[in-house]
Design a protein around this motif. Structure first.
Motif, PDB file in Angstrom:
ATOM      1  N   LEU A 118     -24.337  -6.333  -6.728  1.00  0.00           N
ATOM      2  CA  LEU A 118     -22.997  -6.377  -6.151  1.00  0.00           C
ATOM      3  C   LEU A 118     -22.025  -5.502  -6.940  1.00  0.00           C
ATOM      4  O   LEU A 118     -22.294  -5.103  -8.073  1.00  0.00           O
ATOM      5  CB  LEU A 118     -22.491  -7.817  -6.101  1.00  0.00           C
ATOM      6  N   PHE A 119     -20.881  -5.269  -6.343  1.00  0.00           N
ATOM      7  CA  PHE A 119     -19.846  -4.424  -6.928  1.00  0.00           C
ATOM      8  C   PHE A 119     -18.507  -4.797  -6.328  1.00  0.00           C
ATOM      9  O   PHE A 119     -18.435  -5.438  -5.279  1.00  0.00           O
ATOM     10  CB  PHE A 119     -20.156  -2.939  -6.647  1.00  0.00           C
ATOM     11  N   HIS A 120     -17.426  -4.412  -6.996  1.00  0.00           N
ATOM     12  CA  HIS A 120     -16.085  -4.585  -6.441  1.00  0.00           C
ATOM     13  C   HIS A 120     -15.135  -3.655  -7.193  1.00  0.00           C
ATOM     14  O   HIS A 120     -15.480  -3.084  -8.230  1.00  0.00           O
ATOM     15  CB  HIS A 120     -15.608  -6.041  -6.552  1.00  0.00           C
ATOM     16  N   THR A 121     -13.926  -3.522  -6.675  1.00  0.00           N
ATOM     17  CA  THR A 121     -12.910  -2.697  -7.320  1.00  0.00           C
ATOM     18  C   THR A 121     -11.702  -3.537  -7.723  1.00  0.00           C
ATOM     19  O   THR A 121     -11.365  -4.523  -7.056  1.00  0.00           O
ATOM     20  CB  THR A 121     -12.453  -1.537  -6.401  1.00  0.00           C
ATOM     21  N   THR A 122     -11.076  -3.137  -8.817  1.00  0.00           N
ATOM     22  CA  THR A 122      -9.813  -3.745  -9.262  1.00  0.00           C
ATOM     23  C   THR A 122      -8.679  -2.719  -9.121  1.00  0.00           C
ATOM     24  O   THR A 122      -7.734  -2.712  -9.882  1.00  0.00           O
ATOM     25  CB  THR A 122      -9.930  -4.237 -10.712  1.00  0.00           C
ATOM     26  N   HIS A 123      -8.825  -1.883  -8.114  1.00  0.00           N
ATOM     27  CA  HIS A 123      -7.927  -0.753  -7.866  1.00  0.00           C
ATOM     28  C   HIS A 123      -6.514  -1.196  -7.474  1.00  0.00           C
ATOM     29  O   HIS A 123      -5.533  -0.528  -7.807  1.00  0.00           O
ATOM     30  CB  HIS A 123      -8.551   0.089  -6.739  1.00  0.00           C
ATOM     31  N   PHE A 124      -6.412  -2.290  -6.763  1.00  0.00           N
ATOM     32  CA  PHE A 124      -5.146  -2.734  -6.170  1.00  0.00           C
ATOM     33  C   PHE A 124      -4.589  -3.909  -6.976  1.00  0.00           C
ATOM     34  O   PHE A 124      -5.295  -4.530  -7.767  1.00  0.00           O
ATOM     35  CB  PHE A 124      -5.372  -3.159  -4.717  1.00  0.00           C
ATOM     36  N   PRO A 125      -3.316  -4.261  -6.794  1.00  0.00           N
ATOM     37  CA  PRO A 125      -2.732  -5.363  -7.564  1.00  0.00           C
ATOM     38  C   PRO A 125      -3.430  -6.687  -7.278  1.00  0.00           C
ATOM     39  O   PRO A 125      -3.690  -7.031  -6.121  1.00  0.00           O
ATOM     40  CB  PRO A 125      -1.273  -5.400  -7.089  1.00  0.00           C
ATOM     41  N   GLY A 126      -3.735  -7.423  -8.311  1.00  0.00           N
ATOM     42  CA  GLY A 126      -4.351  -8.726  -8.147  1.00  0.00           C
ATOM     43  C   GLY A 126      -3.380  -9.732  -7.568  1.00  0.00           C
ATOM     44  O   GLY A 126      -2.161  -9.608  -7.710  1.00  0.00           O
TER      45      GLY A 126
END
Length: 594
Positions: free
Chosen positions: A515-523
């Motif tokens: 799996l993978f994910h991004t933290t690109h945007f505001p939490g």
């Protein structure tokens, strides 16, 4: 693809239950064995998860569910997301020195919604009594349950803070002054007494449905609400802001609220229709991602290869950027969801998915929403928080932050439940004296700035990250799935669903894939930080894939294998065959069935 899986895909025709803890799954199956339906089983499972995963959910939390009732023959959403109390105004919070609503303490509390949502499910869709669905939770509260190592570590990490600042929590979680050791037998007799009193009050009236309503009254208009108000009248406690604050929730707030049943938001993707919560939750980001990806040939891609990961991540960045500008409680704000899901909009947005990683937050700018777009972007630009501090499911992140649980159930009649309960975890706020549980911290989803769909307003639902899923195949309710993980929930569900649809593996094999994910945007969680361009990828994708992603410009964080996501899923085939699976990650989730 390899046929190897970490566990068998569970198969049967009688019923399947899958959840984030093996005891809870077993309890749900026991309810089915006693003749209960999927709704009865989900309710009992949910209350047990509050006991065995108290760092992830609690009685004072919230609960959205997406359900299919064979009797009603339709997919519906149960919204048990409590709104902001009457006293929760931007003026009050800023007068307390707040720029952000803290992630814990009493100011971050909204009306606790989970209990009413469970009771609404039980009354309108279930068949059992309040006693029957609460008895398993009462048993584990009184007789004890094995403490998960993560629960033990969480309590130990908070021991000094609890002793100094939240003495009621210290009394509950460190009985005798010591945190429970991993896998030791732990009890919460005070919460057991709360549920036993609710059972007694429910049985003071005649008739199953009347008893359920009596239980709801006991919680929202009776002794539970009174105990909460008595505590909040005088309690002033430390929170993440570094100062002590009082809460604003009152018994009147609780008395005037109840859970609701709504239509889902849906999107047609190939032969499937995916049902999610409306825009008071983040669920439509999965639908927007599907809309962006619908005209890309994902089936020809290696489902663990760099092209697949890159393409899916870039689509998610675009969908989540729109979440920041446009999502909110549709009863309080105009949300242009049909435009966001339209072919015309996504045909243009799809052109932004390039060969290299993007580092800008790029929401669409819709006619009539220009001011809202600019206001949001201006606020986010002025907010200096950087560095990904999201609600963590992964074991390698902080033990001091809460998370979520998930349940999927399908019974022999074809009833289906997908639900993601959360909030009210042991880290969120002090234990309410005499009740044995804490309140939630969901108000941290609101912004303290006027004019946004996520601005703090009394009565408004926070834009929750809780996002269960139910998918129909050729119009037939077929697949229930979900995961804990805050902002990552739809990010982990999306590759699961895409791989399942396009690559022909069974449920367990699909869940087992990296799996993978991004933290690109505001939490969505305090302190609302972001990490532009970053993606977290499990090391099991291999060095070649990681290297390729870096060449495409991604800021890659490599996580340990088997450390990201906590997916579960259940399926009903057209011929009545039932299937279920659960992630091996963290060695807690289990699917059962026969």
């Amino acid at each position: 693809m390899s046929d190897f899986t970490t566990r068998p895909e569970i198969l049967g025709t009688f019923g399947v239950v899958t959840s984030t803890h093996w005891i809870a799954s077993a309890v749900g199956m026991a309810i089915l064995e006693k003749g209960g339906n999927a709704f009865d089983a989900a309710v009992a499972t949910g209350f047990v998860l509050q006991v065995v995963e108290p760092h992830l959910c609690g009685p004072g939390g919230d609960m959205p569910a997406i359900i299919y009732s064979k009797k009603n023959d339709k997919v519906e959403v149960i919204c048990a997301q409590g709104p902001a109390p009457a006293g929760a105004t931007i003026e009050h919070y800023t007068s307390e020195g707040m720029k952000l609503i803290p992630g814990d303490g009493l100011l971050s509390t909204v009306i606790p919604g989970a209990f009413d949502g469970w009771m609404l499910m039980l009354r309108d869709y279930g068949t059992m009594t309040v006693r029957e669905v609460l008895e398993p939770a009462i048993y584990y509260l009184e007789q004890g349950h094995p403490v998960l190592p993560r629960v033990s570590a969480t309590i130990k990490g908070l021991a000094e803070f609890f002793e100094k600042e939240w003495p009621t929590s210290h009394e509950t979680w460190l009985p005798g002054g010591a945190a429970p050791e991993p896998l030791s037998n732990f009890k919460n007799p005070v919460l057991a007494e709360t549920w036993k009193r609710i059972v007694r009050e429910s049985e003071a009236v005649t008739g199953r449905e009347a008893q359920v309503d009596a239980a709801r009254d006991a919680f929202y208009r009776g002794f539970v609400a009174e105990a909460i108000e008595d505590f909040l009248k005088t309690a002033e406690v430390m929170d993440a802001s570094g100062s002590k604050h009082k809460g604003v929730l009152t018994a009147a707030d609780m008395a005037g609220w109840s859970a609701t049943i709504e239509a889902p938001q849906t999107y047609d993707y190939h032969d499937w229709t995916v049902a999610k919560t409306p825009s008071w939750g983040q669920g439509p980001v999965l639908l927007q991602s599907l809309a962006l990806l619908s005209k890309i040939d994902l089936a020809s891609m290696d489902p663990t290869g760099p092209e697949f990961v890159h393409t899916v991540v870039e689509a998610m960045k675009l969908a989540y950027a729109d979440r920041e500008v446009y999502y909110g409680d549709p009863e309080f704000a105009q949300v242009p969801i049909q435009t966001l899901l339209s072919d015309a909009y996504n045909d243009e947005r799809r052109k932004l998915i390039g060969a290299e990683a993007s580092y800008e937050l790029r929401p669409g700018k819709l006619p009539g929403f220009e001011n809202q777009h600019d206001l949001t972007m201006s606020m986010l630009a002025s907010f200096s928080g950087k560095g990904a501090v999201y609600e963590p499911t992964m074991a390698h992140l902080s033990e001091k932050r809460g998370d979520t649980v998930h349940i999927d159930v399908i019974d022999r009649w074809g009833n289906m439940v997908s639900t993601t309960p959360s909030g009210g975890w042991l880290q969120s706020s002090p234990i309410v004296p005499g009740l044995g549980f804490a309140l939630n911290s969901r108000a941290q989803m609101f912004w303290l700035k006027e004019g946004l769909p996520t601005s703090l307003v009394p009565g408004r639902r926070p834009r929750t990250t809780l996002t269960p899923s139910l998918a129909l195949h050729h119009g037939r309710p077929t697949l229930a799935f979900g995961t804990p993980g805050g902002d990552q929930q739809d990010q982990w569900q999306l590759p699961f669903f895409l791989r399942y649809v396009h690559h022909g593996m069974n449920l367990q094999a699909t869940i087992d894939m990296p799996l993978f994910h991004t933290t690109h945007f505001p939490g969505s969680f305090y302190p609302r930080t972001s990490q532009p361009g970053n993606i977290m990828v499990e090391s099991s994708v291999g060095e070649a894939v990681l290297g390729d992603l870096r060449k495409r410009g991604h800021d890659v964080t490599v996580s340990d294998a088997w450390s990201v996501g906590r997916l579960t899923a259940a399926k009903r085939e057209a011929d009545g065959l039932l299937k279920a699976a659960a992630t091996p990650r963290l060695m807690q989730a289990y699917a059962v069935g026969r």
